[in-house]
Design an enzyme around this catalytic site. Structure first.
Site, PDB file in Angstrom:
ATOM      1  N   HIS A 110       0.723  -1.323  -0.218  1.00 19.68           N
ATOM      2  CA  HIS A 110       0.054  -0.265  -0.026  1.00 19.68           C
ATOM      3  C   HIS A 110       0.993   1.136  -0.099  1.00 19.68           C
ATOM      4  CE1 HIS A 110      -3.485  -2.476  -0.189  1.00 19.68           C
ATOM      5  NE2 HIS A 110      -3.087  -2.749   1.675  1.00 19.68           N
ATOM      6  N   HIS A 186      -9.535   1.151   0.576  1.00 15.40           N
ATOM      7  CA  HIS A 186      -9.657  -0.037   1.604  1.00 15.40           C
ATOM      8  C   HIS A 186     -10.561   0.100   2.591  1.00 15.40           C
ATOM      9  CE1 HIS A 186      -8.072  -3.667   3.075  1.00 15.40           C
ATOM     10  NE2 HIS A 186      -6.668  -2.983   2.973  1.00 15.40           N
ATOM     11  N   GLU A 322     -11.486  -4.163  -2.541  1.00 14.68           N
ATOM     12  CA  GLU A 322     -10.751  -3.116  -2.995  1.00 14.68           C
ATOM     13  C   GLU A 322     -10.191  -3.259  -4.132  1.00 14.68           C
ATOM     14  OE1 GLU A 322      -7.204  -3.518  -0.817  1.00 14.68           O
ATOM     15  OE2 GLU A 322      -8.199  -5.473   0.968  1.00 14.68           O
TER      16      GLU A 322
END
Length: 358
Positions: A110, A186, A322
C-alpha cells in the site's frame, strides 16, 4: 445526526500526526443516507444506510484519532501510490531499476511506510458551493522520490453521494515522470452493522470473475492466473463467504481470502463487478468499477483493531472489496492486464461505485 456530530467532535478532539486536528465532512441525501469523510488519508469514516426508519452503520472504523492512527488495517483510507504489494519493493521502468520503501514481509504494501493513507489531503467541499453535486474532493501532491517512487504525482479522489444511495469514488492522477499508480479505497463492510459483533463471513457474495490470482505465503502473486471453476474461489454464483472458507492451501496461507480476482471485461462496460448481501437479507452492496481487478479481503487480521465503541474488532468482522490492478502487476508486463505505469502525457482516471439497496 447526533452520532455523526459525536464523530465530528471525538475525531477532532486529538490532533493528527501533523499537529493539527483533522477536517471531517458529511454528505447526506434525501433518503437519509449519510457518509462521513476525513482529510487524513482521504478516508471514508462512516456510512449509514436507512433501514426500517433507522440508520445502520455498515462501515468499520474508529471514533478517535489516536485509535485511527493506531490501527494498521487501512480502514476506509485511500491507499497509494500503489495499492497492494510490490515484490521486494523492486521494479524497472524503461530499463531503469527502482527500489521503493519496504514495509511488510520484505515487500512494499500500500505504498510504503508513509503511504497516502497517512497524509493530510487538501479538501474541496463541493456540496457547499451550489454546484448541484453532493461531493467532496481530496487532492495530494506526492513529490519525486516519495518512498522511492519516481516522478511528482498529483492525485485526486472525489467522493459523491447520489440520490440512489450510491457512493461514487472518482480517481485522477498526473505525473512528471513515468511511475506506477494503483489507487483504491480500503473500506471494510459489515452490512449487518459494523458494531453488530457478527462475523462478516455470514454475508452472501458474488464476484463477476472467472480468474483469481494465487499468491505465495507473503501475498506476492506466483505469476499464474487460475480459473475459479471447480475451486473454492468461484463466486460467479452467489454463495455464503463462509461456504468454502479456509478449505484450500491458498486461503490457509493467508488465513482466509486475501486474493485478487480479475474482473470480467463486461465490467468495463458497466456490468456488475460484485454484490454483497447482509445475512438478514436487508442490505445489498453492489460494486461497479472501471478497474480491471478486485481484491477480496475477509479481514483475516482484524483482531485487536480498535472499534468505535472503545473495544476491539475480531478477525473477519468486515469484508474489503478493493477495486484495483492485480498486485505486483508492475513486475508482470506479460500479463493480459492494463499497464500500471502512468506516463507523463497520460492521465490516470478510474471510478468505483458502491450502491446500497435496502
Amino acid at each position: 445526526m447526533n452520532e455523526q456530530t459525536n464523530l465530528f467532535d471525538s475525531m477532532t478532539a486529538e490532533v493528527a500526526v501533523d499537529g493539527r486536528p483533522a477536517q471531517l465532512f458529511e454528505l447526506k441525501n434525501n433518503n437519509g443516507m449519510a457518509i462521513v469523510l476525513m482529510d487524513i488519508g482521504a478516508a471514508w469514516l462512516s456510512c449509514k444506510v436507512p433501514v426500517d426508519g433507522e440508520l445502520r452503520e455498515v462501515l468499520l472504523g474508529q471514533s478517535h484519532m489516536s485509535d485511527f492512527q493506531l490501527q494498521q488495517s487501512y480502514m476506509g483510507v485511500t491507499v497509494g501510490r500503489v495499492a497492494n504489494r510490490i515484490a521486494k519493493g523492486q521494479f524497472s521502468i524503461a530499463g531503469v531499476a527502482h527500489q521503493v520503501d519496504i514495509n511488510q514481509a520484505g515487500n512494499t504494501l500500500h505504498g510504503g511506510t508513509y503511504g497516502f493513507d497517512k497524509r493530510r489531503w487538501i479538501a474541496t467541499d463541493n456540496s457547499e458551493k451550489n454546484s448541484g453535486e453532493n461531493s467532496v474532493e481530496f487532492e495530494l501532491v506526492s513529490p519525486d522520490g516519495d518512498q522511492g517512487f519516481p516522478g511528482e504525482l498529483t492525485v485526486k479522489v472525489k467522493y459523491q453521494l447520489t440520490e440512489d444511495n450510491t457512493v461514487v469514488l472518482s480517481y485522477h492522477g498526473k505525473t512528471s515522470k513515468a511511475t506506477p499508480i494503483n489507487l483504491t479505497n480500503h473500506a471494510y463492510f459489515n452490512l449487518l452493522g459494523a458494531d453488530s459483533g457478527q462475523s462478516a463471513l455470514t454475508h452472501s457474495l458474488s464476484i463477476n470473475s472467472g480468474v483469481f490470482v494465487p499468491t505465495d505465503d507473503v501475498g506476492i502473486p506466483t505469476g499464474e492466473w487460475l480459473s475459479v471453476q471447480g475451486s473454492h474461489f468461484d463466486f460467479i454464483t452467489t454463495k455464503l463467504v463462509a461456504q468454502d472458507f479456509m478449505l484450500d492451501k491458498h486461503q490457509q496461507a493467508a488465513k482466509g481470502y486475501d486474493h485478487a480476482f480479475v474482473l470480467d471485461k463486461s465490467c468495463l462496460q458497466g456490468a456488475l463487478a460484485a454484490s454483497l448481501t447482509s445475512p438478514d437479507n436487508v442490505v445489498t452492496l453492489s460494486v461497479f468499477t472501471t478497474k480491471p481487478a478486485m481484491q477480496l479481503y475477509t479481514g483475516n487480521w482484524l483482531a485487536g483493531t480498535p472499534n468505535r465503541r472503545g473495544g476491539e474488532y475480531q478477525d473477519y468482522a468486515g469484508i474489503a472489496l478493493e477495486t484495483q490492478f492485480v498486485p505486483d502487476a508492475v513486475n508482470h508486463p506479460h500479463w493480459d492486464h492494463p499497464n500500471v505505469v502512468l506516463q507523463p502525457e497520460k492521465t490516470y482516471q478510474h471510478q468505483t461505485c458502491y450502491q446500497f439497496t435496502v
